[in-house]
Design a protein around this motif. Structure first.
Motif, short mmCIF file in Angstrom:
data_model
loop_
_atom_site.label_atom_id
_atom_site.label_comp_id
_atom_site.label_asym_id
_atom_site.label_seq_id
_atom_site.Cartn_x
_atom_site.Cartn_y
_atom_site.Cartn_z
N ASP A 7 0.82 -1.21 0.00
CA ASP A 7 0.00 0.00 0.00
C ASP A 7 0.86 1.26 0.00
O ASP A 7 0.52 2.26 -0.65
CB ASP A 7 -0.93 -0.01 1.22
CG ASP A 7 -1.94 -1.15 1.17
OD1 ASP A 7 -2.28 -1.60 0.06
OD2 ASP A 7 -2.39 -1.60 2.24
N ALA A 10 2.22 1.68 -3.52
CA ALA A 10 1.18 2.17 -4.42
C ALA A 10 0.93 3.66 -4.22
O ALA A 10 0.76 4.42 -5.19
CB ALA A 10 -0.11 1.38 -4.21
N ALA A 11 0.94 4.11 -2.97
CA ALA A 11 0.73 5.53 -2.68
C ALA A 11 1.86 6.39 -3.22
O ALA A 11 1.66 7.54 -3.61
CB ALA A 11 0.57 5.74 -1.18
N ALA A 14 1.08 7.20 -6.86
CA ALA A 14 -0.30 7.58 -7.13
C ALA A 14 -0.36 8.48 -8.37
O ALA A 14 0.55 9.27 -8.62
CB ALA A 14 -0.89 8.31 -5.92
N THR A 15 -1.42 8.35 -9.14
CA THR A 15 -1.55 9.07 -10.40
C THR A 15 -1.34 10.58 -10.22
O THR A 15 -2.00 11.21 -9.40
CB THR A 15 -2.94 8.82 -11.02
OG1 THR A 15 -3.11 7.42 -11.21
CG2 THR A 15 -3.06 9.53 -12.36
N LYS A 17 1.18 12.13 -9.03
CA LYS A 17 2.06 12.53 -7.92
C LYS A 17 3.41 11.85 -8.09
O LYS A 17 3.52 10.78 -8.67
CB LYS A 17 1.45 12.17 -6.57
CG LYS A 17 0.24 13.01 -6.20
CD LYS A 17 -0.16 12.78 -4.73
CE LYS A 17 -1.25 13.75 -4.30
NZ LYS A 17 -1.53 13.62 -2.84
N SER A 64 4.01 12.85 -3.62
CA SER A 64 3.55 11.69 -2.84
C SER A 64 4.49 11.37 -1.69
O SER A 64 4.08 10.79 -0.68
CB SER A 64 3.45 10.46 -3.75
OG SER A 64 4.71 10.17 -4.35
N GLY A 287 2.79 1.80 -12.59
CA GLY A 287 2.68 3.23 -12.41
C GLY A 287 3.99 3.87 -12.84
O GLY A 287 5.05 3.28 -12.68
N THR A 289 6.19 7.64 -12.76
CA THR A 289 6.21 9.01 -12.27
C THR A 289 7.64 9.50 -12.15
O THR A 289 8.56 8.94 -12.74
CB THR A 289 5.44 9.10 -10.94
OG1 THR A 289 5.28 10.49 -10.59
CG2 THR A 289 6.14 8.37 -9.81
#
Length: 341
Positions: A7, A10-11, A14-15, A17, A64, A287, A289
């Protein structure tokens, strides 16, 4: 927030960020401060980082997590609030750089091995208790016509894997950062050579992570982009994006939740454009970023210039750059938005 590694990871991706890399060593930030005529002291370093962390518009919307240097993890803001709590109040996750730097590798001229594994388990417990929930370790891969050697890649990959396993045992998400240098000696390599070395490096890194029993779902990869040397001709944005994605798809398992790119000597705009092209142009299983230091901070540092009366200007500059990076992480950055923002 959940304490599960999956978790937290994943954070972190995050989309829209990304990660603010504010983990410059005392020596490195001293060099940055020289460019604005500011002496590097514990107070000036604190004031600069507090200026960034209290930029609520940027921190809450676009950041994030924050990678910290050890000094910063334990520092307090001017009002006595811990900087970790300032970061948490903005909704971001505090992290910590845990390696002690790349040192010359015995018997391998021109190559380095990153140190810091001795005593790391005990340090990670201290960092966890101080609020860190992810960590970063950078393995440096030199590139030329003859470098890197297999031995240097293997040694750095093993160190990354051992670090990652120790982090996960401590309840901390490891950022695994194998950086293929674009600005090393001589810095004239082609993008084709960069692609070859990056692919080999990532293959070996994931073999070592597997052997070390690292949970891929509880880690983040922080790679360099496939890009030609600092002194070589510049490949197009489309070429960088295509080659980087091709390498990642060949080497990075889909179980990895996210990839957060380092800027690695690219200009602010180059790093933004390349990330946006990858995100906009390809169907990706992870993801994707940013995890930028200079590419997020340079404009803010210059606007702040070490003066209390310039804090708001520094924060506006940081917010603008973070917004541009956020747009890139969603595939929506365009050059004309630089002036419009």
């Amino acid at each position: 927030m959940s304490e599960r590694l999956e978790d937290i990871a994943a954070a972190m991706v995050a989309t829209g960020k990304g990660l603010l890399a504010a983990d410059e060593s005392t020596a490195t930030i001293g060099k940055r401060f020289e460019t604005i005529g500011l002496a590097s002291t514990e107070t000036s370093r604190r004031d600069y980082r507090e200026m960034l962390f209290r930029a609520d518009e940027a921190m809450k919307a676009y950041i994030s997590g924050v990678i910290l240097y050890e000094e910063t993890l334990f520092q307090k803001a001017a009002d006595g609030t811990s900087l970790v709590d300032v970061i948490r109040a903005a909704g971001a996750i505090p992290g910590i750089k845990v390696d002690t730097g790349a040192k010359p590798m015995a018997k391998f001229p021109g190559e380095t091995i990153t140190e810091g594994l001795d005593g790391l388990a005990a340090r990670l417990k201290t960092y966890y208790d101080a609020g860190a929930r992810f960590a970063k370790w950078r393995g440096v891969i030199s590139i030329s016509d003859t470098l890197p050697s297999f031995g240097a890649i293997k040694a750095n990959a093993q160190a990354l894997a051992r670090y990652a396993a120790l982090c996960q045992e401590a309840g901390i998400v490891p950022i695994v950062e194998p950086e293929v240098l674009m600005d090393g000696a001589p810095g004239t390599h082609s993008i084709e050579r960069s692609q070859e070395v990056t692919e080999l490096t990532l293959r070996i890194v994931f073999e070592e992570l597997n052997d070390a029993r690292v949970s891929l779902e509880g880690m983040i990869l922080k790679p360099s982009m496939v890009i030609d040397g600092k002194k070589a001709r510049k490949a197009s944005v489309a070429d960088v994006a295509e080659r980087t994605v091709a390498v990642l798809k060949r080497t990075v398992p889909s179980a990895v939740p996210g990839i957060a790119f380092l800027s690695g000597g690219q200009s602010t705009e180059e790093a933004t454009a390349h990330l946006s092209a990858m995100k906009a142009g390809y169907d990706l299983p992870w993801g994707m970023t940013f995890s930028y230091g200079r590419a997020l901070q340079t404009e803010a540092l210059n606007a702040w210039a070490g003066k209390p009366e310039n804090v708001a200007a520094g924060q506006r500059a940081f917010s603008h750059r973070a917004q541009m990076c956020s747009l890139a992480a969603k595939g929506g950055w365009k050059k004309e938005l630089e002036k419009a923002a």
